[in-house]
Design a protein around this motif. Sequence first.
Motif, PDB file in Angstrom:
ATOM      1  N   ASP A 159       0.839  -1.207   0.000  1.00  0.00           N
ATOM      2  CA  ASP A 159       0.000   0.000   0.000  1.00  0.00           C
ATOM      3  C   ASP A 159       0.870   1.251   0.000  1.00  0.00           C
ATOM      4  O   ASP A 159       1.685   1.458   0.907  1.00  0.00           O
ATOM      5  N   ILE A 160       0.667   2.100  -1.005  1.00  0.00           N
ATOM      6  CA  ILE A 160       1.472   3.311  -1.182  1.00  0.00           C
ATOM      7  C   ILE A 160       0.554   4.522  -1.273  1.00  0.00           C
ATOM      8  O   ILE A 160      -0.426   4.516  -2.026  1.00  0.00           O
ATOM      9  N   LEU A 161       0.862   5.537  -0.473  1.00  0.00           N
ATOM     10  CA  LEU A 161       0.227   6.843  -0.631  1.00  0.00           C
ATOM     11  C   LEU A 161       1.254   7.739  -1.309  1.00  0.00           C
ATOM     12  O   LEU A 161       2.291   8.071  -0.729  1.00  0.00           O
ATOM     13  N   LEU A 162       0.980   8.107  -2.555  1.00  0.00           N
ATOM     14  CA  LEU A 162       1.908   8.890  -3.359  1.00  0.00           C
ATOM     15  C   LEU A 162       1.280  10.245  -3.644  1.00  0.00           C
ATOM     16  O   LEU A 162       0.259  10.330  -4.339  1.00  0.00           O
ATOM     17  N   THR A 163       1.844  11.291  -3.074  1.00  0.00           N
ATOM     18  CA  THR A 163       1.308  12.624  -3.353  1.00  0.00           C
ATOM     19  C   THR A 163       1.964  13.178  -4.600  1.00  0.00           C
ATOM     20  O   THR A 163       3.111  12.861  -4.930  1.00  0.00           O
ATOM     21  N   GLY A 164       1.218  14.032  -5.289  1.00  0.00           N
ATOM     22  CA  GLY A 164       1.751  14.653  -6.488  1.00  0.00           C
ATOM     23  C   GLY A 164       2.733  15.758  -6.157  1.00  0.00           C
ATOM     24  O   GLY A 164       3.101  15.989  -5.001  1.00  0.00           O
ATOM     25  N   THR A 218       2.328  -3.945 -10.944  1.00  0.00           N
ATOM     26  CA  THR A 218       3.149  -4.821 -10.097  1.00  0.00           C
ATOM     27  C   THR A 218       2.369  -5.382  -8.926  1.00  0.00           C
ATOM     28  O   THR A 218       2.906  -6.162  -8.139  1.00  0.00           O
ATOM     29  N   GLY A 219       1.103  -4.960  -8.801  1.00  0.00           N
ATOM     30  CA  GLY A 219       0.275  -5.441  -7.698  1.00  0.00           C
ATOM     31  C   GLY A 219       0.162  -4.479  -6.540  1.00  0.00           C
ATOM     32  O   GLY A 219      -0.548  -4.759  -5.562  1.00  0.00           O
ATOM     33  N   ALA A 220       0.824  -3.329  -6.604  1.00  0.00           N
ATOM     34  CA  ALA A 220       0.741  -2.348  -5.526  1.00  0.00           C
ATOM     35  C   ALA A 220      -0.612  -1.643  -5.551  1.00  0.00           C
ATOM     36  O   ALA A 220      -1.208  -1.441  -6.617  1.00  0.00           O
ATOM     37  N   VAL A 221      -1.091  -1.285  -4.370  1.00  0.00           N
ATOM     38  CA  VAL A 221      -2.305  -0.469  -4.235  1.00  0.00           C
ATOM     39  C   VAL A 221      -1.840   0.965  -4.017  1.00  0.00           C
ATOM     40  O   VAL A 221      -1.329   1.311  -2.957  1.00  0.00           O
ATOM     41  N   VAL A 222      -1.995   1.803  -5.036  1.00  0.00           N
ATOM     42  CA  VAL A 222      -1.467   3.166  -4.989  1.00  0.00           C
ATOM     43  C   VAL A 222      -2.616   4.159  -4.839  1.00  0.00           C
ATOM     44  O   VAL A 222      -3.525   4.205  -5.678  1.00  0.00           O
TER      45      VAL A 222
END
Length: 636
Positions: A188-193, A244-248
Amino acid sequence: MGFTGVFVFGDSLVDSGNTLKLAELYSDLPFTDLPEGAPSDGRGYFNGRFSNGYNYADLITNKYVGQASKPVFPYDYKDPWLGLPIDPFAPDPSGNNLNFAYGGARIRHGSEVVPDLDGQTDAFKDAVDGHPDPNALYLFTMGGNDVRALAPKNGTPVSQTQAYATLDKVANTLLTELSGLVGKGVKDILLTGIPDVGIIPQYDLNGNHVLDGAEIARSAAATQYSQYLDSLIRIRVVPALAKTGAVVTYVPLMDYVDQNGTHVTGALNANLPTIAALHGLTTQDLSQNLLEHQQLIFFDQIHPNGQANALLAAEMYAKLEGTPWIETLPLSGPHVNYSFGGAISASHEVDKVQVSLIAGTTYTLDMLGMSSLGTAGSLGDPSLRVLAPDGSVVGSDQDSGAGFDATLTFRANVTGRYTIELSATGGLTGNYLLDGGVDGGAAMQQGNSYTVTTGSMGVIEGIGGIGADTVRTTVSYALSPGSEIEVLRTTDNLGTAAIDLTGNEFAQQLIGNSGVNRIDGKGGSDHLTGGAGDDLFLFTTTPGPGNVDVITDFTPADDTISLGAAEFHGLTRGALPAGAFALSTDTPQADDRIIYDKATEFLYFDEDGSGGAFAPIHFATVTAGLTLTSADFIVG
């Protein structure tokens, strides 16, 4: 959605203290992301954050693991000149809230002396021995400094061709690093812009709140390059990670239209209406005059303030949870009928406030912290709960207000003493404000009667009701501002307990007992009755029209009138000089200040005496037929 931990990577937007610790060790390092030095408490920064409160990474971490993000420095930090760990024997950092971010960090390393994204992820992998927690959240905010390097605040921006080529490499590095973590087990990744670097006040070099000359070109280039890198993250990095299967969970920070014609709505712009409303502005005025109103968003020349961080965190949290993003503005003006200020000074502390409520009435309570107040030391994530007189739970709330502030509207089923429990989510501390208001329709009921037995008990009474609302008290009591109570009195007129009664901005009757009372009507034209006993009638608001009190039973032998030195200009604390008191029938003197007209029973205040520029002001009316002297007055 629950996470077993939150691990943070990035730059100054999410750094929780690594850079401050580094600066304290190397005081001569050239920290390019620090406007005037390290983010120290002495310069107004909060606990090593580049803001005056917790940043959004702290608040999200606290939501999931009950504590703010924890810096890891000096773990795995290498001396910039020797390339060796400065503390090779430092143990692995422990905890599920580790923060690897550094102010000034870039995705691709430049001239900065802090770890880039590769350095931060390497340190993390070392800390967990190559086995990331698959059930944790991994938060990434980085790239703004890569853009700033291409459009410096006081230099010529690089060409678009060169900038885009560099940013393509930046995006590729980001994808490589995140993919590597996913390969190790990160899910699980939280990616901010990328934030709109072009709007930071730092580009206004001359500080005139207007971009002019070369400032315009630098700012425009920074915005253009920010948009380009953000679009690469959206279009290239996020889909590749998903494969890749990540939840972004991707949260854009800026508004723009990308090269595919897609309109991107950023978190900052989405929060502008709330910020504007909280500060009495229109959204248009704020958005079109960001430099003029920069303090409402920025704490310094680069970084958002605590309020902006809290509002951003609330939107990010809603996206992570997949729940509606609710922003309810707090009560204001005449809708606030009760206020109580306090502080959560220790982790998991619970404050309790008691209020007397009336059955069938609908009330709204707001617990306001950093999201609404925006002041240093404000509570980052308030939480409130209301208990009925029998101890049952009426309702509770954490995040239905603005940002992470709490609001609750409920109907009282029985008349009696309700308990409001005030606390913080997780382990946060800070100051808060509790505001209460009565539903507009409920305010039209016949006069209510409240009995209070402790000075801390609140009474929430709306404006414009029918009939006289009465508060009867067994203890000293002050009415809360905004609560339209017509009568404040003791429960026993013959009682001899010393009780102080204090009104508010509305007109009231204040009625004491047979003991020693201190009675202060505050604003409005009040009727003050001391009863038997040696009473003190206080005048602590500025005299003027609409603020003329009537003392119904003044007795010169027993009672005294106290005049506030701050409000009755020119008077000195202590006894009123004999020459400062005069009857209206006396020959006017230059030192006359308090003038008594026995024919009308009016008391006047003359700021500068006979012949001065200020006319006498009627501030009180007393019982007919009195013989008053200066001894009946003191100045407090």
